[in-house]
Design an enzyme around this catalytic site. Structure first.
Site, PDB file in Angstrom:
ATOM      1  N   HIS A   1       4.804   0.058  -0.137  1.00  0.00           N
ATOM      2  CA  HIS A   1       5.548  -0.745   0.833  1.00  0.00           C
ATOM      3  C   HIS A   1       4.642  -1.816   1.416  1.00  0.00           C
ATOM      4  CE1 HIS A   1       3.735   2.672   2.943  1.00  0.00           C
ATOM      5  NE2 HIS A   1       3.704   1.923   4.036  1.00  0.00           N
TER       6      HIS A   1
ATOM      7  N   ARG B   1       7.437  -9.395  15.569  1.00  0.00           N
ATOM      8  CA  ARG B   1       7.925  -8.068  15.186  1.00  0.00           C
ATOM      9  C   ARG B   1       6.857  -7.013  15.497  1.00  0.00           C
ATOM     10  NH1 ARG B   1       7.384  -5.172  10.266  1.00  0.00           N
ATOM     11  NH2 ARG B   1       8.919  -3.489  10.173  1.00  0.00           N
TER      12      ARG B   1
ATOM     13  N   ASP C   1       0.829   5.126   1.932  1.00  0.00           N
ATOM     14  CA  ASP C   1       0.157   5.735   3.077  1.00  0.00           C
ATOM     15  C   ASP C   1      -0.630   6.975   2.630  1.00  0.00           C
ATOM     16  OD1 ASP C   1       1.279   3.805   4.702  1.00  0.00           O
ATOM     17  OD2 ASP C   1       2.948   5.068   5.368  1.00  0.00           O
TER      18      ASP C   1
ATOM     19  N   HIS D   1       0.851  -1.196   0.000  1.00  0.00           N
ATOM     20  CA  HIS D   1       0.000   0.000   0.000  1.00  0.00           C
ATOM     21  C   HIS D   1       0.885   1.244   0.000  1.00  0.00           C
ATOM     22  CE1 HIS D   1       1.144  -0.528   4.237  1.00  0.00           C
ATOM     23  NE2 HIS D   1       0.989   0.792   4.351  1.00  0.00           N
TER      24      HIS D   1
HETATM   25  C1  LIG Z   1      -4.666   8.114   8.952  1.00  0.00           C
HETATM   26  C2  LIG Z   1      -4.885   6.908   8.461  1.00  0.00           C
HETATM   27  C3  LIG Z   1      -3.989   6.230   7.477  1.00  0.00           C
HETATM   28  C4  LIG Z   1      -4.467   4.790   7.504  1.00  0.00           C
HETATM   29  C5  LIG Z   1      -5.936   5.006   7.641  1.00  0.00           C
HETATM   30  C6  LIG Z   1      -6.009   6.024   8.803  1.00  0.00           C
HETATM   31  C7  LIG Z   1      -5.684   5.301  10.117  1.00  0.00           C
HETATM   32  C8  LIG Z   1      -4.915   3.997   9.898  1.00  0.00           C
HETATM   33  C9  LIG Z   1      -3.884   4.065   8.768  1.00  0.00           C
HETATM   34  C10 LIG Z   1      -3.414   2.711   8.270  1.00  0.00           C
HETATM   35  C11 LIG Z   1      -2.229   2.122   9.042  1.00  0.00           C
HETATM   36  C12 LIG Z   1      -1.833   0.759   8.443  1.00  0.00           C
HETATM   37  C13 LIG Z   1      -1.746   0.798   6.910  1.00  0.00           C
HETATM   38  C14 LIG Z   1      -2.969   1.520   6.315  1.00  0.00           C
HETATM   39  C15 LIG Z   1      -2.964   1.425   4.806  1.00  0.00           C
HETATM   40  C16 LIG Z   1      -4.212   0.978   6.976  1.00  0.00           C
HETATM   41  O1  LIG Z   1      -4.863   0.026   6.627  1.00  0.00           O
HETATM   42  O2  LIG Z   1      -4.483   1.745   8.126  1.00  0.00           O
HETATM   43  C17 LIG Z   1      -2.997   2.942   6.841  1.00  0.00           C
HETATM   44  C18 LIG Z   1      -4.085   3.896   6.315  1.00  0.00           C
HETATM   45  C19 LIG Z   1      -3.612   4.667   5.083  1.00  0.00           C
HETATM   46  O3  LIG Z   1      -2.499   5.185   5.068  1.00  0.00           O
HETATM   47  O4  LIG Z   1      -4.408   4.718   4.135  1.00  0.00           O
HETATM   48  O1  LIG Z   2       5.301  -2.781   9.793  1.00  0.00           O
HETATM   49  C1  LIG Z   2       5.822  -2.086   8.922  1.00  0.00           C
HETATM   50  O2  LIG Z   2       7.033  -2.034   8.771  1.00  0.00           O
HETATM   51  C2  LIG Z   2       4.963  -1.275   7.979  1.00  0.00           C
HETATM   52  C3  LIG Z   2       3.799  -0.597   8.656  1.00  0.00           C
HETATM   53  C4  LIG Z   2       3.052   0.300   7.723  1.00  0.00           C
HETATM   54  O3  LIG Z   2       3.299   0.354   6.547  1.00  0.00           O
HETATM   55  C5  LIG Z   2       1.961   1.163   8.249  1.00  0.00           C
HETATM   56  O4  LIG Z   2       1.628   1.060   9.450  1.00  0.00           O
HETATM   57  O5  LIG Z   2       1.426   1.960   7.457  1.00  0.00           O
HETATM   58 FE   LIG Z   3       2.280   2.034   5.570  1.00  0.00          FE
END
Ligand SMILES: C=C1C[C@]23C[C@H]1CC[C@H]2[C@@]12CCC[C@@](C)(C(=O)O1)[C@H]2[C@@H]3C(=O)O
Ligand SMILES: O=C(O)CCC(=O)C(=O)O
Ligand SMILES: [Fe+2]
Length: 385
Positions: free
Chosen positions: A277, A287, A221, A219
Site C-alpha cells: 500500500h 490529510r 507493514d 510498502h
Molecule cells: C513497528 C514499526 C513498523 C514501522 C517501523 C516501526 C515503527 C514505524 C512503522 C512505520 C510506519 C510508517 C510506514 C513504515 C513502513 C515506516 O516507515 O515506519 C512502518 C514500519 C514498517 O511497518 O516496517
Molecule cells: O496514510 C495512509 O493511509 C497510510 C499509512 C501507512 O501505510 C502506515 O502508516 O503504515
Molecule cells: Fe503502512
C-alpha cells in the site's frame, strides 16, 4: 556500509508547507492512476454473523478490508485526530525537539523507509512506541499530560481490537488458541498477552503537484496487522490489488482499515499475504492518518502455525521475533520477508517446494550489519540459519 536508516533522519523536509511548486527532490514522476472501475475493498460489519468467513476471504484475496461496528468509541478516534492535528501544527523547531533519534524508532521525522528511495516523500510522521511521556514533555513542556492520556487510551482500545481481530483471523484459518500458543512459543496464558503496538501519525500537507508527488511510498507493514484511521473526507490510501493495480481505499465514516502485515503472512504460512500500500496526496486538502502497528510481545518468535504446515504446504518461513524482523526490514526493506527462511533441514527432500524463496542467502549470512548490535545480530543470524 552505514545503515540506510541513519541517512533517513539526517535532514527533514520542513519546507513543504510553503512551497508553491514541487521541487525536483520531491518529484517521483507521473503516478499511475487507480483504476476507478474495480471492485471496492471489502467492508465488513464485525456484528455480521459471517464476519469470520468474510474476514478470511478478504485476508486471502485482498490483504486489506475496512471494518464497521468495531466498538472503538468515536470520541477516542476524534481525540486522537485532534491531538495529531495539534502536534503537526506546532512550529517546526518545537517538533524537532522530539525528532526521532538516528537509530531510534519513536519521534518526529520522515517515514523510516525514506532512505530506500531517491526522492523525498510529501509527508511528516510521528512514531510512538511504548510510553509517550518523554516526547510529550519535549513537545508540550507545560501541558504534556493531556497528550499522554489520549495516546494511552488509544493504545488500550486499539490493542483490544487488534487482539479480537487476530482471533477472528486465526479462527478463519481453522486455528485454535492452543495452536497459536505452540507457534509463537508463548509461555504465558493468552497467546496475544504482551502483544503491543506502535502508533504512527502521518500528516500529508496539500501539495501543488499531487500527480507527481508521493505521500508515503509503497510498502508492506512489518506487523501482524495494522489498524488505520483516516481523517474523514480526504482519500489518499491506495492498495495494490492484482491486475487491477492501485485501488483507492476511501475513508469510511466510522470505519477503520485493517492491513495484513508481514508477520501474519509468516504465521499463516503465506495463506494471508501482506498487502502493498501507499499514500498519495492532494492539491487542496491536508490529510491525516493514524496507524496502529500491532505485533507480538517482546521475545515471542513468530513462525508458521504447525497446523498449516504439511507435506503439501512446507514451511515457507523460519521463526523470528518482532524486533529481529524490524531490524531486517530496516536493512533490506522489501527483501526482508524472503530472508526469513525456514530451517531447511526438515525439508531437505522438498527442495522444489522451496523455489519461491528468493535465494539471497549468501549476502545476508556474510554481510556484517553494522547498525545492528552484536547481540541482536547473533539472534538474527540464528533465526535465519
Ligand atoms: C513497528 C514499526 C513498523 C514501522 C517501523 C516501526 C515503527 C514505524 C512503522 C512505520 C510506519 C510508517 C510506514 C513504515 C513502513 C515506516 O516507515 O515506519 C512502518 C514500519 C514498517 O511497518 O516496517
Ligand atoms: O496514510 C495512509 O493511509 C497510510 C499509512 C501507512 O501505510 C502506515 O502508516 O503504515
Ligand atoms: Fe503502512
Amino acid at each position: 556500509m552505514p545503515s540506510r536508516l541513519l541517512d533517513a533522519s539526517k535532514s527533514h523536509p520542513l519546507d513543504f508547507y510553503s512551497l508553491k511548486e514541487l521541487p525536483e527532490s520531491y518529484r517521483w514522476g507521473p503516478l499511475d492512476d487507480p483504476n476507478g472501475s474495480t471492485e471496492p475493498v471489502p467492508i465488513i460489519n464485525l456484528d455480521d454473523p459471517n464476519a469470520r468467513e468474510l474476514i478470511g476471504h478478504a485476508c486471502k484475496s485482498w490483504g486489506v478490508f475496512q471494518i464497521t461496528n468495531h466498538g472503538i468509541p468515536k470520541r477516542v478516534l476524534n481525540d486522537m485526530e485532534g491531538t495529531g492535528k495539534s502536534l503537526f501544527g506546532l512550529p517546526a523547531r518545537q517538533k524537532l525537539k522530539a525528532a526521532r533519534p538516528q537509530d531510534g524508532v519513536s519521534g518526529y521525522g520522515p517515514a523510516r523507509i525514506s532512505a530506500f528511495f531517491p526522492k523525498r516523500m510529501w509527508s511528516e510522521g510521528f512514531t510512538i512506541l511504548g510510553s509517550p511521556l518523554q516526547h510529550a514533555r519535549q513537545l508540550w513542556p507545560n501541558d504534556y499530560r493531556k497528550f499522554c492520556d489520549i495516546i494511552e487510551e488509544y493504545q488500550k482500545e486499539m490493542n483490544m481490537l487488534a487482539g479480537k481481530l487476530m482471533w477472528l483471523i486465526l479462527d478463519s484459518l481453522g486455528v485454535s488458541n492452543q495452536d497459536v500458543k505452540r507457534a509463537t512459543s508463548q509461555k504465558r496464558p493468552g497467546p496475544f498477552e504482551g502483544s503491543s503496538g506502535a502508533i504512527q501519525l502521518n500528516s500529508y500537507p496539500a501539495c501543488p503537484d499531487p500527480g507527481r508527488a508521493m505521500g508515503l511510498a509503497a510498502h508492506t507493514d512489518s506487523t501482524l496487522l495494522t489498524i488505520l484511521h483516516q481523517s474523514s473526507g480526504t482519500s489518499g490510501l491506495q492498495v495494490h490489488h492484482g491486475r487491477a493495480g492501485w485501488v483507492m481505499v476511501p475513508p469510511l465514516p466510522g470505519g477503520l482499515v485493517i492491513n495484513v502485515g508481514d508477520l501474519l503472512q509468516i504465521l499463516s504460512n503465506g495463506q494471508y499475504p501482506s498487502v502493498y500500500h501507499r499514500a498519495v496526496v492532494n492539491r487542496t486538502q491536508h490529510r491525516l492518518s493514524i496507524a496502529y502497528l500491532y505485533g507480538p510481545g517482546s521475545g515471542v518468535r513468530v513462525r508458521p502455525i504447525p497446523k498449516l504446515v504439511n507435506n503439501d504446504h512446507p514451511p515457507l518461513y523460519g521463526p523470528v521475533t518482532w524486533s529481529e524482523y524490524l531490524e531486517i526490514k530496516a536493512k533490506y526493506f522489501d527483501k526482508a520477508l524472503s530472508l526469513i527462511r525456514p530451517n531447511n533441514d526438515k525439508n531437505k527432500n522438498n527442495n522444489e517446494n522451496n523455489n519461491h524463496n528468493i535465494k539471497i542467502n549468501g549476502p545476508i549470512m556474510v554481510a556484517k550489519p553494522k547498525s545492528v548490535n552484536v547481540d541482536s545480530e547473533a539472534k538474527i543470524l540464528a533465526a535465519l540459519a
